[in-house]
Design a protein around this motif. Structure first.
Motif, PDB file in Angstrom:
ATOM      1  N   ARG A  24     -19.169 -13.830  49.487  1.00  0.00           N
ATOM      2  CA  ARG A  24     -19.009 -14.446  50.813  1.00  0.00           C
ATOM      3  C   ARG A  24     -19.423 -15.910  50.853  1.00  0.00           C
ATOM      4  O   ARG A  24     -19.179 -16.587  51.844  1.00  0.00           O
ATOM      5  CB  ARG A  24     -19.782 -13.638  51.850  1.00  0.00           C
ATOM      6  N   ASP A  25     -20.048 -16.384  49.788  1.00  0.00           N
ATOM      7  CA  ASP A  25     -20.448 -17.788  49.710  1.00  0.00           C
ATOM      8  C   ASP A  25     -19.454 -18.631  48.924  1.00  0.00           C
ATOM      9  O   ASP A  25     -19.480 -19.851  49.006  1.00  0.00           O
ATOM     10  CB  ASP A  25     -21.810 -17.935  49.014  1.00  0.00           C
ATOM     11  N   ALA A  26     -18.618 -17.988  48.126  1.00  0.00           N
ATOM     12  CA  ALA A  26     -17.762 -18.704  47.185  1.00  0.00           C
ATOM     13  C   ALA A  26     -16.754 -19.601  47.894  1.00  0.00           C
ATOM     14  O   ALA A  26     -16.162 -19.226  48.898  1.00  0.00           O
ATOM     15  CB  ALA A  26     -17.030 -17.706  46.292  1.00  0.00           C
ATOM     16  N   LYS A  27     -16.600 -20.782  47.345  1.00  0.00           N
ATOM     17  CA  LYS A  27     -15.576 -21.710  47.817  1.00  0.00           C
ATOM     18  C   LYS A  27     -14.321 -21.484  46.977  1.00  0.00           C
ATOM     19  O   LYS A  27     -14.374 -20.851  45.920  1.00  0.00           O
ATOM     20  CB  LYS A  27     -16.088 -23.136  47.673  1.00  0.00           C
ATOM     21  N   ALA A  28     -13.225 -22.000  47.405  1.00  0.00           N
ATOM     22  CA  ALA A  28     -11.950 -21.844  46.687  1.00  0.00           C
ATOM     23  C   ALA A  28     -12.105 -22.272  45.232  1.00  0.00           C
ATOM     24  O   ALA A  28     -12.665 -23.324  44.940  1.00  0.00           O
ATOM     25  CB  ALA A  28     -10.865 -22.670  47.365  1.00  0.00           C
ATOM     26  N   GLY A  29     -11.641 -21.428  44.331  1.00  0.00           N
ATOM     27  CA  GLY A  29     -11.690 -21.736  42.908  1.00  0.00           C
ATOM     28  C   GLY A  29     -12.965 -21.320  42.209  1.00  0.00           C
ATOM     29  O   GLY A  29     -13.029 -21.347  40.985  1.00  0.00           O
ATOM     30  N   GLU A  30     -14.007 -20.936  42.947  1.00  0.00           N
ATOM     31  CA  GLU A  30     -15.261 -20.481  42.343  1.00  0.00           C
ATOM     32  C   GLU A  30     -15.199 -18.976  42.097  1.00  0.00           C
ATOM     33  O   GLU A  30     -14.504 -18.259  42.814  1.00  0.00           O
ATOM     34  CB  GLU A  30     -16.450 -20.757  43.281  1.00  0.00           C
ATOM     35  N   PRO A  31     -15.943 -18.502  41.091  1.00  0.00           N
ATOM     36  CA  PRO A  31     -16.001 -17.049  40.887  1.00  0.00           C
ATOM     37  C   PRO A  31     -16.575 -16.341  42.114  1.00  0.00           C
ATOM     38  O   PRO A  31     -17.579 -16.775  42.669  1.00  0.00           O
ATOM     39  CB  PRO A  31     -16.939 -16.894  39.688  1.00  0.00           C
ATOM     40  N   ARG A  32     -15.893 -15.275  42.547  1.00  0.00           N
ATOM     41  CA  ARG A  32     -16.355 -14.514  43.710  1.00  0.00           C
ATOM     42  C   ARG A  32     -17.033 -13.215  43.310  1.00  0.00           C
ATOM     43  O   ARG A  32     -17.859 -12.711  44.033  1.00  0.00           O
ATOM     44  CB  ARG A  32     -15.173 -14.188  44.611  1.00  0.00           C
TER      45      ARG A  32
END
Length: 164
Positions: free
Chosen positions: A93-101
């Motif tokens: 829920r913290d991940a920004k676009a392109g970051e591992p979720r």
């Protein structure tokens, strides 16, 4: 506990998993998990610290870093003391676009390093949710290492899972 009334009794049992003991201290260890699986992973890290094993890598995922990074102080201390060589985190829920979720996304992002550690004899231990995380991790490891290699790791005790 979701369905238990306040102050009611709950029957439980403790299950042993004899195949989920840490490898020899000289073997690298990659710990992968999510949620309350952190309890099992932390136990391995503490046992490895006691054994003097320093090649440890934790890949952990949860929903939010503010509320769900269990044992954060312990993990920082293990890293500062050199017993946790790498820590890779994903918070869906913290991940920004392109970051591992998710944890499996961390594996993909560190594919070359995972392959290098496995080639150096690392064991892979997975602990946490059977639905979603464990299946996703297994699929990602299959993409990275190949099903045949993963099966060899499983048979040799270098790929262990404690999932629920």
């Amino acid at each position: 506990t979701r369905h238990a009334d306040l102050h009611s009794s709950i029957s439980l049992r403790i299950r042993s998993n004899p195949s989920f003991h840490p490898p020899a201290a000289n073997a690298p260890l990659i710990l992968i998990g999510n949620g309350t699986g952190m309890a099992g992973l932390r136990a391995h890290l503490l046992a490895r610290r006691q054994a003097g094993a320093r090649r440890n890598w934790l890949l952990f995922g949860e929903r939010t870093s503010a509320n769900d990074l269990f044992f954060a102080e312990d993990l920082r201390a293990l890293q500062e003391d050199g017993f946790l060589e790498h820590i890779s985190l994903a918070f869906s829920r913290d991940a920004k676009a392109g970051e591992p979720r998710y944890v499996q996304d961390l594996l993909a992002a560190h594919a070359e390093q995972v392959r290098d550690w496995v080639a150096a004899g690392a064991a892979l231990y997975v602990c946490g949710s059977l639905q979603g995380m464990a299946q996703g991790v297994d699929q990602q490891l299959e993409r990275l290492l190949g099903r045949e290699h993963l099966d060899v790791l499983l048979e040799s005790g270098r790929y262990c899972r404690d999932v629920y």
